[in-house]
Structure formats: C-alpha cells, structure tokens
Write an enzyme that holds these catalytic residues in place. Structure first.
Site, mmCIF file in Angstrom:
data_model
loop_
_atom_site.group_PDB
_atom_site.id
_atom_site.type_symbol
_atom_site.label_atom_id
_atom_site.label_comp_id
_atom_site.label_asym_id
_atom_site.label_seq_id
_atom_site.Cartn_x
_atom_site.Cartn_y
_atom_site.Cartn_z
ATOM 1 N N ASP A 189 -17.409 -9.477 5.451
ATOM 2 C CA ASP A 189 -16.807 -8.223 4.977
ATOM 3 C C ASP A 189 -15.641 -7.804 5.865
ATOM 4 O OD1 ASP A 189 -16.456 -6.187 3.185
ATOM 5 O OD2 ASP A 189 -17.923 -4.849 4.095
ATOM 6 N N SER A 226 -14.903 3.022 5.158
ATOM 7 C CA SER A 226 -14.961 1.566 5.267
ATOM 8 C C SER A 226 -13.642 1.010 5.781
ATOM 9 C CB SER A 226 -15.272 0.950 3.903
ATOM 10 O OG SER A 226 -16.548 1.323 3.459
ATOM 11 N N HIS A 267 -14.400 -5.715 1.148
ATOM 12 C CA HIS A 267 -14.702 -5.024 -0.103
ATOM 13 C C HIS A 267 -13.672 -3.944 -0.428
ATOM 14 C CE1 HIS A 267 -16.897 -2.034 2.544
ATOM 15 N NE2 HIS A 267 -16.406 -1.199 1.663
#
Length: 460
Positions: A132, A208, A102
C-alpha cells in the site's frame, strides 16, 4: 508593595528580544508540553493533499448470472470516473512524494496541492498494492520543502507523534498522540499486509498517505489505515514504517516500475505456546519453517524444515509478515544475518536476498483465436511465477495467468493450477490447447485453487 515595584522594574528592564523569541522546534519535554506550533509550522509545508482520478469499468448487474450473463454481458458495463482523496509527503527537494497505493494506484490523473495552494501534476514512479505504498514525482517542481526520514527501527512505544493529513477533505489537519504499539502485523485493513507502527493519534479517511512524525519533525511512518467499527477514528491507527518507505524511494530512483521483494522460498508459522512446548523451547517466539523450496536461499544457507527463525539482522521476527518486512528493508542484492534454532540449539547464517528465480523457464503460452478458449494465458510454474500469483509451495505444474474472456465465463481465475482436462493430465503449457480440442464438445477442467480442488464443466 515594594515587591510589586521590583517585579515591574525587572520586567521593564528586560530586553525586547527576550520578550519575542524566534520560533523554533521544541527540544525539551517542558517546551513540547507548551506548544507543538513551531514543529507544525516547520513540518506541514511538506505534507500535501492528493486528488486522483481513474476510469473504471462498471460491472453489469447480470455478471455471473447463468441465465442472463451471456445475454446481457454488455449491459451496464460502461466506463465511469472514480475520484479519490488522500495525502502525501514530500521526501526530497526535487519533488519525490510518498503516498498510499489505494490513493493513487492506477490513477490516470493525479493533482498534488501544497498547503500554500500551489498545484502540481504528478506521475507514479513505483507502486505496490500489497505494501500500500506509491512513490510519485512532481512535474516541473523547483526546490520543495521536504521531511527527512528517521530510521523506524529506533522508534519506541510511548514516543510523542503527530499525524498530519487531509481528513474528510476539510483541509490540512494535525492530531497528536503517542506510538502505542510496534510490530503490528496482519491488522491493517484493505490489501495492505505486513508490519505497522500503531498510534493513537486520530487518523480518519483522507489521512491516508499522510505523515506520522516525531517531535523533531522527522518522518517515522506513512499513515495507511484505522481499526474501526463506525468508520471514524477509535484511536487505533496504523502507519507503514519509514524503513520500508526508504526502500521504495531507492528502487524508484533506480528506475524500477514495480517493487521487488527478496524471495524467501519458504512457508512458516508463528511459534505459539503449544509449538514451543512440543519443540522444547523457552518462550514462544520466532517463525517455524514449515516448508522450503529447493531453490530457497534459506535452504542454500543450511536452514531446514523445523528450524525456528528468531531474528533478521538483529531484529526479532514473530510472524511471516514481520520476516518479509525485515527482508524487504534489507533489500535485494544484500546479505542478511539470520539467527535461528536448529534442534533447539542457536545457530547463525548469512542468507542472500535474491529475487524469485525464473528456473525452470515459465514457457508462457496464450491460446489463439482458433482455440476452444481463445485468449487463455498460461505459464509453467517456477518461483517467479509462484511469487507473482501468490501460489503455495510446492510450486509445479501449469497455472492460469489470465483466463481471457471465454475462460472467465466458464469460471477460470488467475492462479488456477490446471491438473487435468477430461481426465488427461496437464504437464506442460503446450498440452492445454491440444487437450481442450480433443475434449470438445463436452469439457471438464480439474484444477487447484487456493489449496482446494475445483472442477469446471462446459460445452463448446
């Protein structure tokens, strides 16, 4: 007074080297409690900031409106640049980097910045939205600092960990905590599904793709998401285990563009207390096989509907995502050792990790410009097509792989399984164009969508 003098003499006599020890990674609990500084100094050069850009098509405010949708279909649909910020971890000295999908997925421009300010362009070698994860390669990289991978199956609840990343774009930040849970599945946000390491080390937006490391500076997971109501860290964060990261790196180095998972060819459900009691089992654990495809490698190995899978390669599985994770870690082309219950008796089997078969052939068809729905792409359902579109078992019939511009307007979606056109059964991909022409100008398409029935009516 004498005691004070002796201490002073002792200090004065101490060698200079003993007063200024060389920085090193802490090795004992006592040393760790004093400072993480040596560990941080060793690990942070391998954690990078990632800036990604991609061009997206903005959605018209009239999209889907039955009255104005066609009249203003070109209104507001202009491309715009979308920026994303995240973190990544260098895994090899030749510049292999892992991050979240993402963060970099579908990006047209990726810039990687090391903590010393050096910048590199990067390209995506392999990415997967469901896991992901994405593997990048730095361009023109020399000898890079990198973090070694630790087998995440050796991680235990209660271990001290550090989370390193770039939260909110403020710059590289380190937070500490412990591993607060393992085998967390179905709890992460976004598109990520699977098995996660849970930590209470504060993780925030921008973390992230960053590193979750142990006290020896080894990567045990890639930070991916948090559980929050306010948007800030509440002490429940999730990291993708390093065992899966290793599989992604292996497939990227093998030249794969897409991550390939072993195909189970089954549907299953967790064994809860009620199921356990009805089957006469002990404690509720394992995955109950609810359906099996005839070509499933589990069926080939002798497993049947109603059997309970207990573990894969000695690792317990209690949910379908855990089972898929274990199979993915094992990798295509290998054989997994499965322990299961059949009629309440423990059994063992060796199951081949195979890709979803292309049998029968998919017979892909795209309708031409003269068709009622030009651009409509169809395929015959087989295990490979079913896996790509996440179709439920049993998988047979004709499925929409791309509705095309006209199919989208009437409400068709990828994954719709066509059953009939104006009451006539759809059996092959070649039937669709002919049946649509015969049905015009008033057309009714009956289809299955996500296990439910839909009926679409339109005029040509």
């Amino acid at each position: 007074m004498l005691r004070i003098c002796l201490v002073a003499l002792s200090l004065a006599a101490a060698p200079l080297a003993a007063q200024t020890p060389e920085p090193r990674v802490p090795e004992s609990q006592a040393e760790i409690s004093l400072s993480f500084a040596p560990l941080v100094k060793e690990a942070t050069p391998a954690v990078v900031n990632i800036y990604a850009r991609r061009v997206v098509q903005s959605r018209s405010p009239f999209a889907g409106d039955p009255l104005f949708g066609n009249l203003f279909r070109d209104f507001g649909g202009r491309p715009r640049v979308q920026n994303s910020l995240g973190s990544g971890v260098i895994l090899s000295e030749d510049g292999i980097v892992v991050s979240n999908y993402h963060v970099v997925g579908q990006a047209t421009d990726i810039r990687v910045v090391l903590n010393n300010g050096a910048e590199y362009e990067a390209s995506v070698l392999i990415g997967d939205e469901e896991a992901d994860l994405a593997i990048l390669k730095l361009e023109d990289a020399g000898e890079m600092p990198f973090l070694p991978l630790r087998d995440s199956d050796t991680v235990e609840v209660g271990e001290l960990v550090l989370a390193i990343g770039n939260p909110f774009g403020v710059g590289q930040t380190v937070s500490s905590g412990i591993v607060s849970g393992l085998a967390r599945s179905g709890t992460a946000t976004g598109n990520a599904r699977g098995y996660f390491i849970q930590t209470d080390a504060p993780i925030n937006p921008g973390n992230s793709g960053g590193a979750l490391i142990d006290v020896k500076g080894r990567l045990i997971g890639v930070n991916t998401s948090i559980l929050t109501r306010s948007g800030g860290s509440n002490g429940i964060g999730f990291a993708i285990p390093s065992a899966l990261v290793a599989q992604f790196v292996d497939q990227a180095r093998a030249g794969n563009d897409d991550f390939e998972r072993p195909w189970a060819g089954m549907t299953g459900q967790p064994v809860n207390a009620d199921i356990s009691e009805s089957l006469g089992l002990g404690l509720p654990n394992g995955v109950l096989i609810a359906d099996l495809h005839p070509q499933s490698p589990f069926a080939e190995a002798g497993l049947e509907v109603g059997d309970v899978v207990l573990d894969v390669d000695g690792q317990p599985v209690n949910t379908p995502p855990e089972m898929l994770f274990r199979m993915s870690v094992r990798g295509l082309g290998h054989v997994a050792r499965i322990r299961y219950l059949h009629d309440g008796a423990p059994q063992e089997a060796k199951v081949e990790m195979i890709a979803a078969p292309e049998t029968p052939p998919r017979e892909a068809v795209t309708l031409d410009e003269d068709a009622v729905l030009p651009g409509l792409a169809l395929a015959r359902i087989n295990p490979a097509v079913g896996a790509e579109l996440n179709l439920p078992l049993p998988d047979d019939g004709v499925v929409v792989t791309d509705p095309g511009p006209y199919g989208t307007r009437i409400g068709l979606r990828p994954g719709d399984v066509l059953r009939a056109i104006n009451g006539r059964a759809v059996e092959k991909t070649g039937d669709v164009g002919r049946l649509l022409k015969r049905a015009a100008p008033r057309v009714r398409i009956d289809a299955l969508r996500g296990g439910g029935r839909v009926s679409l009516r339109f005029r040509t």
